[in-house]
Design an enzyme around this catalytic site. Structure first.
Site, PDB file in Angstrom:
ATOM      1  N   HIS A 204       0.800  -1.231   0.000  1.00  0.00           N
ATOM      2  CA  HIS A 204       0.000   0.000   0.000  1.00  0.00           C
ATOM      3  C   HIS A 204       0.830   1.277   0.000  1.00  0.00           C
ATOM      4  CE1 HIS A 204       0.924   0.166   4.282  1.00  0.00           C
ATOM      5  NE2 HIS A 204       0.480   1.396   4.285  1.00  0.00           N
TER       6      HIS A 204
HETATM    7  C1  UD1 Z   1      -2.133   6.151   5.120  1.00  0.00           C
HETATM    8  C2  UD1 Z   1      -0.848   6.570   5.840  1.00  0.00           C
HETATM    9  C3  UD1 Z   1       0.095   5.396   5.969  1.00  0.00           C
HETATM   10  C4  UD1 Z   1      -0.591   4.192   6.582  1.00  0.00           C
HETATM   11  C5  UD1 Z   1      -1.832   3.887   5.759  1.00  0.00           C
HETATM   12  C6  UD1 Z   1      -2.579   2.696   6.299  1.00  0.00           C
HETATM   13  C7  UD1 Z   1      -0.273   8.900   5.371  1.00  0.00           C
HETATM   14  C8  UD1 Z   1       0.671   9.805   4.692  1.00  0.00           C
HETATM   15  N1  UD1 Z   1      -0.145   7.605   5.112  1.00  0.00           N
HETATM   16  O1  UD1 Z   1      -1.778   5.811   3.802  1.00  0.00           O
HETATM   17  O2  UD1 Z   1       1.174   5.760   6.817  1.00  0.00           O
HETATM   18  O3  UD1 Z   1       0.300   3.095   6.557  1.00  0.00           O
HETATM   19  O4  UD1 Z   1      -2.685   5.028   5.795  1.00  0.00           O
HETATM   20  O5  UD1 Z   1      -3.588   2.325   5.405  1.00  0.00           O
HETATM   21  O6  UD1 Z   1      -1.086   9.352   6.132  1.00  0.00           O
HETATM   22  N2  UD1 Z   1      -8.739   5.420   0.028  1.00  0.00           N
HETATM   23  C9  UD1 Z   1      -9.995   4.893  -0.143  1.00  0.00           C
HETATM   24  N3  UD1 Z   1     -10.765   4.698   0.972  1.00  0.00           N
HETATM   25  C10 UD1 Z   1     -10.345   5.004   2.216  1.00  0.00           C
HETATM   26  C11 UD1 Z   1      -9.058   5.556   2.370  1.00  0.00           C
HETATM   27  C12 UD1 Z   1      -8.266   5.752   1.273  1.00  0.00           C
HETATM   28  O7  UD1 Z   1     -10.423   4.602  -1.242  1.00  0.00           O
HETATM   29  O8  UD1 Z   1     -11.096   4.781   3.185  1.00  0.00           O
HETATM   30  C13 UD1 Z   1      -7.879   5.587  -1.171  1.00  0.00           C
HETATM   31  C14 UD1 Z   1      -8.029   6.944  -1.828  1.00  0.00           C
HETATM   32  O9  UD1 Z   1      -7.880   6.777  -3.193  1.00  0.00           O
HETATM   33  C15 UD1 Z   1      -6.831   7.677  -1.293  1.00  0.00           C
HETATM   34  C16 UD1 Z   1      -5.786   6.589  -1.167  1.00  0.00           C
HETATM   35  O10 UD1 Z   1      -6.530   5.440  -0.780  1.00  0.00           O
HETATM   36  O11 UD1 Z   1      -6.420   8.719  -2.118  1.00  0.00           O
HETATM   37  C17 UD1 Z   1      -4.703   6.878  -0.159  1.00  0.00           C
HETATM   38  O12 UD1 Z   1      -5.292   7.148   1.113  1.00  0.00           O
HETATM   39  P1  UD1 Z   1      -4.499   8.059   2.169  1.00  0.00           P
HETATM   40  O13 UD1 Z   1      -5.299   8.196   3.407  1.00  0.00           O
HETATM   41  O14 UD1 Z   1      -4.055   9.319   1.517  1.00  0.00           O
HETATM   42  O15 UD1 Z   1      -3.183   7.277   2.477  1.00  0.00           O
HETATM   43  P2  UD1 Z   1      -2.895   5.723   2.686  1.00  0.00           P
HETATM   44  O16 UD1 Z   1      -2.256   5.239   1.452  1.00  0.00           O
HETATM   45  O17 UD1 Z   1      -4.078   4.968   3.188  1.00  0.00           O
END
Ligand code: UD1
Length: 352
Positions: A204
């Site tokens: 991820h």
């Molecule tokens: C975040 C944390 C990371 C942690 C991870 C656990 C930061 C910088 N990173 O990364 O340290 O290991 O969480 O999962 O804060 N999305 C969905 N649904 C959701 C959440 C996210 O579809 O409920 C998708 C969206 O397209 C989003 C992408 O995932 O843009 C990334 O989500 P984001 O919260 O920005 O960071 P993570 O990759 O989850």
């Protein structure tokens, strides 16, 4: 005493659970503030409900966005929530954008700020989490280090006086759930159609999902394995796989939707090995005695290297030989004795 926890992303709900339990055993009002960084039911509700954590008192519903936009909107929302509740302590957890936003909002209001999981360093400043860790540690009033190495990292940065070695709250939770870990859901066993040893994988990190070349190389190394692989898919990875049209046909790889924490522990404990870029999962594998291969060039959890329980393979290179390496389950307990959350709560009470 009033304590306010700020969480927002999946690993923070896991860290919150033991702290919430420890706080419920003392005379204290505990307010839970969810930034909304993770919002899909299987990324958030599943953890609150599955772990029995009280529902958040407030969810800011910020959602996804660029780092600047997401963090800025969180700071705005958190600032007004903190001004109206004026807690004695604000707790932030781990290293996500929710952690950093909470640290900025609370420290600018001169509120007492505690950072749980302080002092971790990967030394890779291109990771957003590393920047979040460094900034949060330097803004916090008290730093709860999960390991001796984390405590030493804080010393090196001149933060030793504010730091306390308490152990790891994620290990607290894992130890308490261990008796309840069951084999993985039977749908998976059906998919396997045999008792063949399987691998659990997760990917991820932005550095792996957002580079087409890296993702293709990692996926091709997983797809070529002759063992069954269960890839538990974070929404970021699902989007990247679809965008890059990654082909899984004829491989022994099965995609699974995100699962709750106890189911994940079940999958890991009964697996042959874990292949991951997650920090928490490297540790879960170590604590459950399962060999791990980490799809990164460094880790903020070097304790897991002991006995070769964890090895690095940034692109999943040499997976076949790494999967058959000799490992030794260490006797040491680098992540503490399962009492971290209780020590944290005692420390917060003593500093009011
Ligand atoms: C975040 C944390 C990371 C942690 C991870 C656990 C930061 C910088 N990173 O990364 O340290 O290991 O969480 O999962 O804060 N999305 C969905 N649904 C959701 C959440 C996210 O579809 O409920 C998708 C969206 O397209 C989003 C992408 O995932 O843009 C990334 O989500 P984001 O919260 O920005 O960071 P993570 O990759 O989850």
């Amino acid at each position: 005493m009033k304590i306010l926890s700020i969480v927002g992303a999946r690993p923070q709900f896991v860290k919150l659970k033991p702290v919430s339990d420890a706080l419920s055993a003392v005379d204290c009002e505990h307010i839970i503030l969810h930034t909304g960084q993770h919002y899909d039911p299987n990324m958030s509700d599943l953890f609150f409900e599955g772990l029995g954590i009280p529902a958040p008192d407030l969810n800011l519903g910020i959602g996804s966005g660029s780092h600047g936009k997401q963090t800025a909107e969180m700071i705005l929302g958190l600032e007004s929530a903190l001004v109206s509740s004026r807690p004695d302590w604000v707790i932030v957890y781990g290293d996500t954008n929710s952690t950093l936003a909470g640290a900025i909002a609370a420290s600018k209001l001169n509120l007492r700020l505690a950072h749980i999981e302080a002092g971790l360093r990967s030394r890779n400043r291109s990771m957003p989490e590393e920047l979040n860790r460094i900034a949060t540690d330097h803004l916090s009033s008290v730093l709860f280090a999960p390991t001796n190495i984390a405590r030493q990292n804080l010393e090196i940065e001149g933060l030793g006086e504010r730091s306390e070695l308490v152990g790891d709250v994620m290990a607290d939770l894992l130890f308490s759930l261990e008796p309840m870990i069951t084999p993985p859901p039977f749908a998976l066993v059906d998919a396997l159609n045999s008792g063949e040893p399987y691998i659990v994988a997760t990917i991820h990190r932005a550095s792996n999902t957002d580079s087409v070349d890296r993702l293709n190389q990692i996926m091709s190394n997983l797809v070529n394995l002759e063992r069954p692989v269960f890839l538990v898919v974070h929404p970021r990875l699902r989007a990247a796989l679809a965008a890059n049209n990654v082909q899984l046909a004829r491989s022994r790889l099965t995609l699974l939707d995100p699962v709750g924490y106890l189911d994940m522990l079940g999958l890991v404990r009964h697996s042959f090995a874990v292949i991951t870029d997650s920090g928490g999962l490297q540790k879960d594998a170590f604590l459950l005695g399962v060999p791990c291969i980490t799809l990164r060039s460094e880790t903020e959890w070097p304790e897991t290297f002991e006995g070769e329980m964890n090895v690095l393979s940034p692109l999943g290179e040499n997976l076949v030989s790494l999967l058959t390496r000799e490992v030794r389950r260490p006797d040491s307990k680098p992540f503490g004795d399962g009492m971290a959350a209780i020590k944290i709560v005692q420390s917060l009470i003593s500093q009011i």
